[in-house]
Design an enzyme around this catalytic site. Structure first.
Site, PDB file in Angstrom:
ATOM      1  N   TYR A   1      -5.834   7.316   4.857  1.00 16.18           N
ATOM      2  CA  TYR A   1      -5.526   7.702   6.378  1.00 16.18           C
ATOM      3  C   TYR A   1      -4.488   8.709   6.322  1.00 16.18           C
ATOM      4  CZ  TYR A   1      -1.606   4.435   6.228  1.00 16.18           C
ATOM      5  OH  TYR A   1      -0.234   3.827   6.298  1.00 16.18           O
TER       6      TYR A   1
ATOM      7  N   HIS B   1       0.744  -1.408   0.054  1.00 13.49           N
ATOM      8  CA  HIS B   1       0.084   0.076  -0.081  1.00 13.49           C
ATOM      9  C   HIS B   1       0.877   1.165   0.107  1.00 13.49           C
ATOM     10  CE1 HIS B   1       0.906   1.062   4.033  1.00 13.49           C
ATOM     11  NE2 HIS B   1       0.021   1.973   4.222  1.00 13.49           N
TER      12      HIS B   1
ATOM     13  N   ASP C   1     -17.513 -28.213  22.394  1.00 10.20           N
ATOM     14  CA  ASP C   1     -18.393 -28.982  22.805  1.00 10.20           C
ATOM     15  C   ASP C   1     -18.509 -30.004  21.713  1.00 10.20           C
ATOM     16  OD1 ASP C   1     -19.585 -27.186  21.142  1.00 10.20           O
ATOM     17  OD2 ASP C   1     -21.590 -27.415  21.893  1.00 10.20           O
TER      18      ASP C   1
END
Length: 859
Positions: free
Chosen positions: A289, A234, A592
């Site tokens: 960002y 990126h 379980d």
């Protein structure tokens, strides 16, 4: 940190990789008392040349997966305690803001508030556009609809944090050895870790941790461990100095780490070491960002087509000081719209709109930086099945590295991952969760790219992959499902029906009992699921459960092993079936399972878990002694369940066995023929109705399915999918491991004390016995129904005390119960709130829903 350390000849634990993960782990292990830890890296330290060196270090803590937010919150606390070489705190708590440009993103930000509240993050807030610019004056408020603010978010330099952590680890006895590339890991004749082979010599050791992130795959391949770690690129850029940020100009050339940083990263070290002076920022609608670097703005972009380099081409730092995890900047990716989901606006255009001060400014430093992605976007951690002493810690970012390393160190030392506030379940991060196909480079490359593509997308929790890497695993009934127009969703590679369009006629039949649904909870839902549910409750249905994990335990010591593995009394006769639990050493529920004794020395173990079911297989194999063989028979046995009030009538037409209650009691098993197909049948049903689970070798699966469907035609038998099964099981109070049952709770907290026999010996007994006595019971399971019979919610939202508005738990799983006429949610609450009749509230999509704790099961 010295570059002159020499390689020792032996160690207890060798960590390969001295980036943010390796340094965190070394520190955590020494904190637990280990003084024989050695960390090796191919680069200089602390500027190794990996992702930790080039990353801008922004830390947004809020994520939908609880595990990521918990890791990030611990990382923030740890980094806040670190002191850099310059005497300053390593963590800069400047806050974090995510902005919305669309109404859809504003809804997403509301979910941010709810997830942060559920996971215990401090003071999450929604902001108006004007409140955003109060914190971030350079943002154009006219371009946004609002923002999400997390005041404890911030930034930590990877290099500064690595150095501080390494110094602490060395104080605890750890050794760090730079300029030492790892070439191989030696195993002994039993396949256990024996030594780490480096370019500078061999270190004998008991354990090795692969903490190399983008290089993890290559090292695993040497051991035939196919880690699905994809390096992806990126973009990151830093502007020239901006007049608007002049007050924050910083000269970092006198920083004690600057020279080493510059040697690896070049001139951009002058920016990377400069601190932010305002909140970090995300514009996820444009996959961008931001953070300030002194008087410069840093701009990160995921807003381009995925780039997934071949791991074999990565190499290391070159002699000219070029960083191994950095590739040349792609100008086209910044100046053209190349992201497949954002085709209308170039990243630079979107960025300049949001922060006009950057328009026409030079991007002074530019590069494509790499990080590691996994198939589900979560870390890859834990002990590798079948290779004792081999651990992995990969696909982990700076934000999460502190918490991940703490959990992993506890796992290595005590057998149980935990953070300071208690155990943390890592089922969805476990290195053993993957299926065989996920280790291929084709799959890893494609899904790594897809994970990159969706990083900043608004992704629904029920969303499934489309296009690439689908249709990999087909149950034997796949073509039968296609003929009935099944809506197929991928789970662990299996194509499984969620509902059947062929059942659309049932919607009209049951429409008065199917509430309308819209909004977020209506996505990836069909009223056919509801109709299938009601039809099974009142008539009969057939469900393909081939993808449930199935294990066969065989050997002369199988009976003793199964008893040691399970919490219940497992003294079974051949043909008996028993529900039981497996616990870890700390008493957390590891799974379980339904256990059937099929012969004197043979048992069939059945469990749910879906994408994380392989963790159960790995656990059982890890526990198995010599003389016991554990076979994963998931793929070799087709499985289905015929269930509903008319199930006996249907099966009696084609089974050469007496299916009456006297001849075939509940929780027993028999072998017989369904017409010409051999079947092992268990009288159990996860849907909670009269039913038989039918198992047969895979080649008979489709024939068996059609035999049962033909026999059931006069009773209007219908196939049903996972959507109906999920709502059927939740009404009956049957747990789903990985959602409302996991290792963070013991059997008594989970309301499953009936599956424990303390007169037997089993893994974790001491802790389970303490829980039985009332110790360590911090929360108790609670079954909730929403008071509004028309409402439906999704999981992972906070449960609130209506008196104080404080979060007292979160929704582990939620489905509408069409038979009870209410949405059912399972949660864990403080004991005083878990009493039936207690009123609580659930915050969902910005509204509070009144709910009541109920006795379980509901029907």
């Amino acid at each position: 940190m010295s570059d002159r350390n020499t390689l020792p000849s032996d160690a207890g634990t060798v960590i390969v990789g001295a980036g943010i993960v390796g340094c965190n782990l070394a520190y955590q292990l020494t904190e637990l008392g280990r003084d024989d830890v050695v960390v090796v890296d191919q680069g200089p330290m602390p500027t190794t040349g990996g992702s930790s060196t080039h990353a801008p270090g922004i830390m947004f803590q809020t994520a939908e997966p609880k595990v990521l937010s918990k890791f990030a919150n611990y990382s923030r606390q740890l980094y806040s305690e670190l002191e850099g070489r310059d005497g300053q705190q390593a963590y800069k708590e400047v806050g974090g803001i995510e902005v919305a440009r669309t109404e859809e993103r504003m809804d997403f930000l509301q979910r941010r508030v709810e997830h942060a509240t559920a996971w215990g993050l401090e003071d999450p807030q929604l902001l108006t556009p004007e409140e955003v610019t109060d914190h971030l004056p350079l943002v154009d408020s006219d371009r946004i609809l609002g923002g999400y603010y997390s005041p404890t978010d911030g930034q930590a330099s990877g290099v500064v944090a690595c150095d501080a952590l390494a110094r602490r680890a060395m104080d605890g006895g750890a050794e760090f050895v730079p300029h030492t590339r790892t070439e191989d890991i030696e195993l002994d004749e039993d396949g256990d870790v024996q030594a780490v082979v480096t370019e500078n010599g061999t270190v004998a050791c008991d354990e090795v941790v692969v903490a190399t992130n983008i290089w993890a795959r290559q090292l695993g391949e040497k051991l035939d461990v196919h880690l699905p770690v994809a390096p992806v690129e990126h973009q990151y850029t830093m502007t020239e100095s901006l007049d608007e940020l002049a007050d924050n100009a910083q000269d970092v050339t006198d920083h004690p780490l600057f020279e080493g940083y510059e040697n690896v990263s070049g001139e951009k070290a002058k920016r990377l070491l400069a601190n932010p002076d305002r909140p970090i920022l995300r514009d996820q609608d444009n996959a961008m960002y931001y953070r300030t670097h002194g008087d410069s703005y840093g701009i990160g972009s995921y807003n381009h087509e995925p780039v997934v380099p071949d791991p074999d081409d990565l190499g290391g730092n070159d002699p000219d000081g070029n960083q191994a995890s950095v590739h040349d900047f792609s100008e086209r990716f910044m100046n053209e719209a190349t992201h497949p989901d954002r085709p209308d606006k170039a990243p630079r255009t979107a960025s300049d709109e949001l922060i006009p001060a950057t328009k026409d400014k030079e991007l002074e430093f530019k590069y494509n930086g790499m990080f590691a992605e996994s198939p589900n976007g979560l870390p890859i951690m834990g002990p590798v099945q079948g290779t004792a002493g081999l651990w992995v810690a990969s696909a982990i970012w700076i934000t999460h590295a502190g918490g991940a390393a703490k959990a992993l160190a506890e796992w290595m030392e005590t057998g149980m991952p935990k953070l300071p506030d208690g155990p943390i379940d890592l089922a969805h991060c476990d290195v053993n969760r993957f299926d065989a196909h996920e280790g291929s480079w084709d799959f890893t490359r494609d899904i790594g790219g897809e994970e990159y593509r969706i990083v900043y997308n608004i992704v629904h929790p029920k969303w499934v992959w489309e296009g690439k890497q689908r249709d990999i695993r087909r149950t034997p009934m796949y073509h039968a499902h296609e003929r009935r127009d099944a809506e197929l969703w991928a789970s662990a590679g299996w194509e499984e029906p969620q509902w059947f369009e062929s059942n659309a006629d049932l919607v009209e039949r049951y429409e008065d009992r199917i509430p309308d649904r819209d909004g977020w909870e209506a996505k990836y839902w069909s009223p056919i699921e509801a109709a299938e549910h009601l039809h099974v409750r009142e008539h009969v249905g057939l469900h393909d459960m081939t993808a449930f994990n199935k294990m066969e335990v065989v050997g002369p010591d199988a009976d003793a092993f199964v008893q040691r593995l399970c919490t219940n009394d497992m003294d079974l006769d051949v043909g008996q079936v028993r529900y039981t639990l497996m616990c870890n050493e700390a008493g957390g529920v590891r799974a379980d399972i339904t256990v059937t004794r099929t012969d004197d020395d043979r048992y069939l173990l059945l469990t749910t878990g879906r994408e994380v079911g392989n963790n159960h297989v790995a656990w059982v194999r890890e526990q198995a002694p010599e003389g016991v063989v554990v076979n994963d028979v998931t793929s070799s046995l087709a499985a289905m369940v015929c269930t509903g009030p008319d199930a006996r009538k249907v099966l009696s037409k084609v089974a050469d066995a007496d299916l009456s209650d006297d001849a075939f009691p509940y929780f027993t098993s028999q072998q017989f023929y369904v017409k010409n197909v051999p079947v092992t049948a268990l009288r159990v049903s996860y849907a909670g109705e009269l039913g038989w689970e039918l198992y047969t070798p895979s080649e008979y699966g489709e024939t068996l399915w059609e035999h049962v469907m033909e026999a059931g035609a006069e009773y209007d038998i219908r196939p049903y999918g996972n959507g109906a099964l999920d709502s059927l099981r939740i009404e009956k109070g049957f747990r789903l491991w990985g959602e409302d049952l996991h290792t963070e709770h013991n059997p008594y907290e989970a309301g499953l004390g009936f599956a424990v026999d303390l007169d037997t010996d089993f893994v974790g007994k001491e802790a389970v016995a303490a829980a039985a006595a009332g110790d360590n019971v911090r929360h108790e399971v609670a079954c909730l129904t929403l008071d509004d019979p028309e409402a439906a919610i999704l999981a992972d939202r906070p449960v609130l005390d209506p008196e104080t508005d404080e979060a007292i738990g979160y929704v582990h799983s939620a489905e509408y119960g069409y038979s009870v006429g209410a949405c059912v949610a399972y949660t864990y609450l403080p004991p005083e709130f878990a009493e039936p009749g207690t009123d609580v509230e659930i915050l969902y999509e910005g509204e509070k829903y009144a709910a009541t704790v109920e006795e379980e099961p509901l029907i």
